[in-house]
Design a protein around this motif. Structure first.
Motif, PDB file in Angstrom:
ATOM      1  N   LEU A 137      -7.811 -23.193 -17.194  1.00 37.70           N
ATOM      2  CA  LEU A 137      -8.939 -23.263 -18.376  1.00 37.70           C
ATOM      3  C   LEU A 137      -9.916 -22.211 -18.294  1.00 37.70           C
ATOM      4  CD1 LEU A 137      -9.501 -27.146 -19.263  1.00 37.70           C
ATOM      5  CD2 LEU A 137      -8.449 -25.681 -20.645  1.00 37.70           C
ATOM      6  N   CYS A 138     -10.458 -21.977 -17.073  1.00 40.58           N
ATOM      7  CA  CYS A 138     -11.416 -20.867 -17.104  1.00 40.58           C
ATOM      8  C   CYS A 138     -10.888 -19.280 -16.681  1.00 40.58           C
ATOM      9  CB  CYS A 138     -12.442 -21.215 -15.713  1.00 40.58           C
ATOM     10  SG  CYS A 138     -13.381 -22.896 -15.916  1.00 40.58           S
ATOM     11  N   SER A 139      -9.563 -19.404 -16.500  1.00 39.28           N
ATOM     12  CA  SER A 139      -8.909 -18.074 -16.112  1.00 39.28           C
ATOM     13  C   SER A 139      -8.743 -17.168 -17.559  1.00 39.28           C
ATOM     14  CB  SER A 139      -7.771 -18.366 -15.471  1.00 39.28           C
ATOM     15  OG  SER A 139      -6.783 -18.818 -15.952  1.00 39.28           O
ATOM     16  N   GLY A 140      -8.411 -17.798 -18.447  1.00 37.90           N
ATOM     17  CA  GLY A 140      -7.955 -17.232 -19.609  1.00 37.90           C
ATOM     18  C   GLY A 140      -6.608 -16.871 -19.696  1.00 37.90           C
ATOM     19  N   ASN A 141      -5.558 -17.501 -18.710  1.00 34.31           N
ATOM     20  CA  ASN A 141      -4.223 -17.275 -18.809  1.00 34.31           C
ATOM     21  C   ASN A 141      -3.709 -18.203 -19.766  1.00 34.31           C
ATOM     22  OD1 ASN A 141      -1.501 -16.854 -18.216  1.00 34.31           O
ATOM     23  ND2 ASN A 141      -2.130 -15.988 -16.011  1.00 34.31           N
ATOM     24  N   GLU A 142      -3.429 -17.963 -21.057  1.00 30.03           N
ATOM     25  CA  GLU A 142      -2.956 -18.678 -21.821  1.00 30.03           C
ATOM     26  C   GLU A 142      -1.573 -19.252 -21.640  1.00 30.03           C
ATOM     27  OE1 GLU A 142      -3.522 -17.402 -25.936  1.00 30.03           O
ATOM     28  OE2 GLU A 142      -5.496 -16.608 -25.306  1.00 30.03           O
ATOM     29  N   LEU A 143      -0.645 -18.479 -20.995  1.00 29.50           N
ATOM     30  CA  LEU A 143       0.657 -18.832 -20.899  1.00 29.50           C
ATOM     31  C   LEU A 143       0.989 -19.911 -19.612  1.00 29.50           C
ATOM     32  CD1 LEU A 143       3.673 -18.175 -21.364  1.00 29.50           C
ATOM     33  CD2 LEU A 143       3.653 -16.260 -19.588  1.00 29.50           C
ATOM     34  N   LEU A 144       0.001 -19.519 -18.655  1.00 24.71           N
ATOM     35  CA  LEU A 144       0.099 -20.420 -17.456  1.00 24.71           C
ATOM     36  C   LEU A 144      -0.587 -21.737 -17.840  1.00 24.71           C
ATOM     37  CD1 LEU A 144      -0.713 -18.117 -14.450  1.00 24.71           C
ATOM     38  CD2 LEU A 144       1.400 -19.522 -15.123  1.00 24.71           C
ATOM     39  N   LEU A 145      -1.564 -21.771 -18.652  1.00 26.11           N
ATOM     40  CA  LEU A 145      -2.325 -23.105 -18.963  1.00 26.11           C
ATOM     41  C   LEU A 145      -1.373 -23.675 -19.950  1.00 26.11           C
ATOM     42  CD1 LEU A 145      -4.642 -24.739 -19.472  1.00 26.11           C
ATOM     43  CD2 LEU A 145      -5.611 -23.202 -21.400  1.00 26.11           C
ATOM     44  N   ALA A 146      -0.556 -23.214 -20.938  1.00 25.60           N
ATOM     45  CA  ALA A 146       0.383 -23.849 -21.755  1.00 25.60           C
ATOM     46  C   ALA A 146       1.322 -24.543 -20.810  1.00 25.60           C
ATOM     47  CB  ALA A 146       1.224 -22.932 -22.569  1.00 25.60           C
ATOM     48  N   GLU A 147       1.978 -23.998 -19.847  1.00 22.34           N
ATOM     49  CA  GLU A 147       2.847 -24.290 -18.872  1.00 22.34           C
ATOM     50  C   GLU A 147       2.309 -25.716 -17.941  1.00 22.34           C
ATOM     51  OE1 GLU A 147       4.051 -21.189 -16.530  1.00 22.34           O
ATOM     52  OE2 GLU A 147       5.362 -20.246 -17.938  1.00 22.34           O
ATOM     53  N   LYS A 148       1.278 -25.568 -17.811  1.00 26.12           N
ATOM     54  CA  LYS A 148       0.613 -26.376 -17.048  1.00 26.12           C
ATOM     55  C   LYS A 148       0.468 -27.821 -17.870  1.00 26.12           C
ATOM     56  CE  LYS A 148      -1.370 -28.582 -13.594  1.00 26.12           C
ATOM     57  NZ  LYS A 148      -0.756 -28.970 -12.365  1.00 26.12           N
ATOM     58  N   LEU A 149      -0.056 -27.665 -19.061  1.00 25.99           N
ATOM     59  CA  LEU A 149      -0.137 -28.757 -20.059  1.00 25.99           C
ATOM     60  C   LEU A 149       1.227 -29.360 -20.109  1.00 25.99           C
ATOM     61  CD1 LEU A 149      -2.705 -27.245 -22.365  1.00 25.99           C
ATOM     62  CD2 LEU A 149      -3.304 -29.062 -21.074  1.00 25.99           C
ATOM     63  N   VAL A 150       2.199 -28.715 -20.212  1.00 31.90           N
ATOM     64  CA  VAL A 150       3.495 -29.225 -20.511  1.00 31.90           C
ATOM     65  C   VAL A 150       3.955 -29.940 -19.169  1.00 31.90           C
ATOM     66  CG1 VAL A 150       5.938 -28.706 -20.905  1.00 31.90           C
ATOM     67  CG2 VAL A 150       4.236 -27.592 -22.340  1.00 31.90           C
ATOM     68  N   ALA A 151       3.484 -29.509 -18.138  1.00 35.04           N
ATOM     69  CA  ALA A 151       4.076 -30.135 -16.893  1.00 35.04           C
ATOM     70  C   ALA A 151       3.136 -31.571 -16.675  1.00 35.04           C
ATOM     71  CB  ALA A 151       3.848 -29.337 -15.647  1.00 35.04           C
ATOM     72  N   ALA A 152       2.083 -31.309 -17.095  1.00 39.20           N
ATOM     73  CA  ALA A 152       0.990 -32.728 -17.104  1.00 39.20           C
ATOM     74  C   ALA A 152       1.363 -33.595 -18.094  1.00 39.20           C
ATOM     75  CB  ALA A 152      -0.419 -32.271 -17.321  1.00 39.20           C
ATOM     76  N   GLY A 153       2.279 -33.404 -19.176  1.00 41.85           N
ATOM     77  CA  GLY A 153       2.836 -34.580 -20.061  1.00 41.85           C
ATOM     78  C   GLY A 153       2.022 -34.249 -21.355  1.00 41.85           C
ATOM     79  N   MET A 154       1.104 -33.211 -21.650  1.00 43.02           N
ATOM     80  CA  MET A 154       0.180 -33.135 -22.629  1.00 43.02           C
ATOM     81  C   MET A 154       0.334 -31.528 -23.428  1.00 43.02           C
ATOM     82  SD  MET A 154      -3.893 -34.093 -22.968  1.00 43.02           S
ATOM     83  CE  MET A 154      -3.426 -35.782 -22.501  1.00 43.02           C
ATOM     84  N   PRO A 155       1.565 -31.177 -23.951  1.00 45.59           N
ATOM     85  CA  PRO A 155       1.672 -29.987 -24.826  1.00 45.59           C
ATOM     86  C   PRO A 155       0.649 -29.936 -25.799  1.00 45.59           C
ATOM     87  CG  PRO A 155       3.475 -31.337 -25.057  1.00 45.59           C
ATOM     88  CD  PRO A 155       2.772 -32.123 -23.884  1.00 45.59           C
ATOM     89  N   VAL A 156       0.101 -28.858 -26.071  1.00 41.93           N
ATOM     90  CA  VAL A 156      -0.855 -28.817 -27.233  1.00 41.93           C
ATOM     91  C   VAL A 156      -0.165 -27.936 -28.278  1.00 41.93           C
ATOM     92  CG1 VAL A 156      -2.063 -26.962 -26.246  1.00 41.93           C
ATOM     93  CG2 VAL A 156      -2.965 -28.117 -27.903  1.00 41.93           C
TER      94      VAL A 156
END
Length: 475
Positions: free
Chosen positions: A142-161
């Motif tokens: 969230l702090c890194s600004g890397n939107e692509l990796l953040l999106a992938e992490k949210l999907v992996a955590a079961g919470m795509p936005v």
């Protein structure tokens, strides 16, 4: 049963709590007691208790240090404090250390038992926390600004936005005691020892917080809620807004749920300008008036910790600019401000006291020629309150001296009687306002403590040889 340790240097209080409280009813047992902070730390290291109830003022190691060191020894131990009214400020500061709460002496057994009921509930929820809820690397993304990796992490955590499923960030200050609904899907990540971030689908946010949304529950933590985010790019800014809002209790002094609030730039700029001018002109009464005007604004959440941070560092910067560097300290972030002061009132009191020497050259020179300590206290009091109603009678009651004796002693130590001294203080400030402001003569008289315009004019002329209007024209 949850293990408990009681620490207090008054043995009768320890025994009274130990025998009077119905510990087992709430799932607790007293595993040990100590009569000073050092013994308390030794018991914490030995027993690793679930709960420690401690006094604040104790020999060897005080209660605040006990909490600080105790949490390092046993991170899962929960603390609460016992405190007299005289140590109330310390009890409040203890909350910043992550304590569950405090009881003021003299306390009732029912008060402690009510706290145990809430604590038992919190401990049960804590024990039910599942590791799948916590994901620390998500915060780093969230702090890194890397939107692509953040999106992938949210999907992996079961919470795509996405636009159809917006996510709301929530920030909790004092996380250990917040009873969330564990059956509501959410992700959480620890930001520091006292702050935890949460992501939850926006339509489930109210359900997640429903255990907290009850007016009859008193809580000692605060929660900031960000705006719904429809993309990973929006989450960082929304989490930052929630982070600031979570410091709402710093402003109001009350725990609860807070939403982001943006202070009017006009209001904040005006406050900063007033403080800057007051310090530049060494106008103590004006500086104190501006600081006092901030209190109700903080209390009603019209000023936030973000504004407090700016006010604090601005005053410190002005001191540095004046060359008083040894007295200036700067804050590195909101958390330091919250940790050091806990409440906007305490910060304001600190700034008023810290700037005293800057305004008090005349007072210090006056005190240098006074030998009686009580008269020194009275002179300092007059110096800070001369624009309020003061009389020999009110001073005699406040400082426990008879009016006659006080009058005689004042004249002997100061060289003039009380009325003359008070009038001169007021007129000196009136001269400053006449020269530096556009206020009317009547307004200045009232601001200096004169309720009667004609009396103010008469005293002013007697001490300066001219009327207030003539003085202003001459300047």
């Amino acid at each position: 049963m949850y293990k408990t340790v009681i620490v207090d240097d008054e043995r009768w209080i320890v025994e009274g709590i130990k025998t009077g409280v119905r510990w087992e009813k709430y799932g607790f047992q007293v595993a040990g007691t100590a009569e000073n902070g050092q013994e308390g730390l030794e018991l914490i290291e030995k027993l690793r208790p679930d709960f420690v109830l401690t006094d604040i003022k104790m020999p060897l190691v005080n209660g605040l240090e006990l909490i600080k060191q105790g949490k390092e020894i046993s991170p899962r131990t929960i603390f609460a404090v016992l405190s007299g009214h005289a140590e109330f400020a310390y009890a409040q500061k203890a909350l910043n250390y992550g304590t569950f709460g405090y009881c003021l002496k003299p306390f009732e057994i029912e008060e402690i038992e009510n706290m145990l009921g809430k604590l038992s509930h919190s401990l049960k929820h804590r024990d039910q926390l599942g590791p799948q809820r916590d994901t620390q690397d998500l915060y780093e993304l969230l702090c890194s600004g890397n939107e692509l990796l953040l999106a992938e992490k949210l999907v992996a955590a079961g919470m795509p936005v996405n636009a159809g499923m917006p996510v709301t960030p929530i920030l909790v200050q004092g996380y250990a005691h917040a009873p969330f609904r564990e059956d509501v899907q959410h992700i959480r990540f620890r930001m520091n020892k006292r702050r935890v971030g949460i992501l939850v689908y926006s339509h489930l946010a109210d359900s997640l917080l429903s255990p907290l949304d009850k007016p009859d529950i008193a809580i000692d933590y605060s929660i900031g809620i960000g705006s719904p985010s429809t993309s990973p790019a929006e989450l960082e800014a929304s989490l930052e807004a929630a982070s600031v809002a979570a410091y709402g209790s710093f402003s109001t002094g009350k725990g609860g749920i807070y939403r982001p609030f943006v202070t009017s730039e006009t209001v904040l700029s005006s406050l900063i300008a007033e403080l800057t001018d007051a310090l530049a002109q060494k106008d103590r009464m004006r500086f104190m008036a501006v600081m006092e005007s901030c209190r109700p604004m903080f209390h009603r959440y019209a000023l936030t910790i973000k504004d407090a941070y700016l006010i604090f560092n601005t005053v410190m910067y002005l001191f540095t600019r004046k060359g008083i560097k040894e007295n200036a300290r700067f804050l590195e972030g909101y958390d330091q401000l919250y940790y050091d002061y806990g409440h906007s009132d305490i910060m304001i009191d600190y700034l008023v006291k810290h700037t005293l020497e800057h305004f008090s050259d005349e007072l210090f020179s006056r005190l240098a020629g006074v030998t009686h300590n009580r008269i020194k206290e009275i002179l300092a009091y007059i110096h800070h309150h001369f624009n309020q109603e003061i009389s020999i009678q009110s001073l005699s009651e406040k400082f426990y001296l008879s009016p006659t004796y006080l009058s005689q002693l004042f004249k002997k130590e100061v060289g003039e009687n009380f009325v003359e001294y008070l009038s001169r203080q007021r007129i000196q400030y009136a001269c400053k306002l006449l020269a530096e402001t556009d206020m009317t003569v009547s307004q200045i008289g009232e601001k200096c403590g004169f309720n009667d315009y004609f009396y103010f004019t008469r005293i002013f002329k007697r001490l300066n040889g001219m009327t207030p209007t003539q003085y202003r024209e001459s300047r």
